[in-house]
Design a protein around this motif. Structure first.
Motif: not given
Length: 401
Positions: A33-35, A66, A68-72, A76, A78-79
């Motif tokens: 997965p990437c943004s 797919t 959101l990611t918050e590890n950045r 956040p 969207t991936m």
């Protein structure tokens, strides 16, 4: 950007957009997965362009969001991952007595794997009718799953020119067969492209996309069927040669006084290290499989004659691989077909020959394929997916009639 159909010409906006769509799609396939920000940072496209391209790919259902990611750091994101759920790529391999068919989704996940009996000794028209019936069943199966077929690529054991004409397939008895055109007629112009290529070429594509050495830029696949052919990938691209006939390593002469070859000469690699050298007699494909299993049984039991024969085959094969290595410098050479079950006893002699004959320091890895007997059919699907990666994207979601 320029195109090179008749000469350098400026590319229009549609060409540039198609290229950029392909760049984004490939990035998602390789890094999901990437943004959107990941895509912009890695490709050099500006964020507004990436957003527009991603929206287009989502509309075509090639990519999906797919969560959101918050590890950045920061907000956040969207991936994105591959979608492709409405699509299928089909590959078919025509053998002497079987036809293999594989259908995959956009990510390469197998949707279907079939292997059917086939009489390769029939006329081209009879063979096309039989293969067409199998392809039609695969297409209908995909239609029931509401998948649009992106394309079909067919693998043939023989010389296939750059236009896809089967110039010579001696084990099938074919000469100058317009297999792609005949299949299109048999399928009543199915609405998707049909490509035809040599079986070793397509198996090499399968290894490069799906095998343990996926992504390798310099790779050679050696088929181990009735003949010995090479699929060659250099600098990340399949190399077919000027007319499309590259890879005929099986008829490189190793020993002018060696055993007779089917081509009429003596001591060719195919005669010295092909399956005929293992079995020392001509058999039908079904009989060959049974005999190979018996050879494996004898080798495991330590039979001296069998072990000596396999060492001799490995020595001849090593000579051929050394020639390929000195000419092409591949990172890995992958043995397919009947070489796979024989690899534990053949590979030591191959490695010994490489140590003696390779000029440059070091030698390529030589390994047995893990993709099975339908590697070339899987490579057909890979070629269709490569076309999508190159920018030939589906325009919509029309159902297969």
């Amino acid at each position: 950007m320029i195109t090179s159909t008749t000469g350098p010409q400026p590319a229009d906006f549609a060409d540039v957009r198609a290229t950029n769509l392909a760049v984004v799609l490939r990035f998602v396939r390789e890094h999901a997965p990437c943004s959107r920000a990941d895509i912009a940072a890695s490709t050099g496209l500006n964020k507004a362009t990436v957003s527009s391209l991603v929206a287009d790919l989502i509309d075509r259902r090639l990519v999906r969001e797919t969560g959101l990611t918050e590890n950045r750091v920061g907000r956040p994101a969207t991936m994105l991952v591959l979608d492709g759920s409405p699509y299928a790529a089909i590959g078919v391999e025509i053998g002497v007595d079987t036809v293999s068919a594989v259908a995959t989704d956009l990510a390469g996940g197998r949707l279907l794997t079939w292997r059917r009996a086939f009489s390769g000794g029939d006329s081209v028209s009879q063979s096309v009718a039989g293969v067409g019936a199998i392809v039609r069943r695969v297409v209908n199966r995909m239609a029931k799953e509401e998948r649009q077929v992106l394309g079909l690529a067919v693998a043939v054991p023989g010389l296939v020119d750059v236009q896809g004409t089967v110039r010579l397939a001696p084990n099938l008895g074919w000469h100058d067969a317009d297999l792609g055109g005949d299949l299109a007629k048999a399928l009543r112009d199915p609405g998707f492209p049909i490509q035809v290529d040599n079986d070793a070429n397509l198996a090499a594509l399968a290894e490069q996309r799906f095998g343990p050495y996926a992504g390798a830029a310099d790779l050679v696949y050696l088929s181990g069927g009735v003949g010995v052919g090479a699929g060659i990938i250099l600098d990340g691209r399949l190399r077919r040669g000027g007319l499309g006939y590259s890879g005929e390593i099986g008829h490189v002469q190793l020993d002018p006084e060696g055993p007779a070859c089917h081509c009429g000469r003596r001591g060719c690699l195919e005669a010295v290290a092909g399956i005929g050298a293992v079995l020392r007699k001509d058999l039908s494909p079904a009989e060959t499989q049974a005999e190979i299993e018996e050879v494996v049984r004898q080798a495991r039991s330590g039979d001296p004659g069998t072990l000596a024969r396999l060492t001799s085959v490995g020595t001849g094969l090593g000579q051929g691989v050394a020639i390929l290595t000195n000419l092409l410098d591949p990172a890995v050479v992958i043995l397919g077909g009947y070489y796979v079950p024989l690899a534990p006893w053949v590979l030591p002699a191959v490695h010994d020959e490489l140590g003696r004959r390779v000029v440059a320091p070091g030698a390529p890895e030589v390994v047995a394929s893990t993709l099975g007997h339908d590697a070339a059919a899987l490579g057909g699907a890979a070629r269709v997916l490569d076309s999508i990666d190159s920018g030939r994207l589906p325009g919509g979601l029309a159902r297969i009639p």
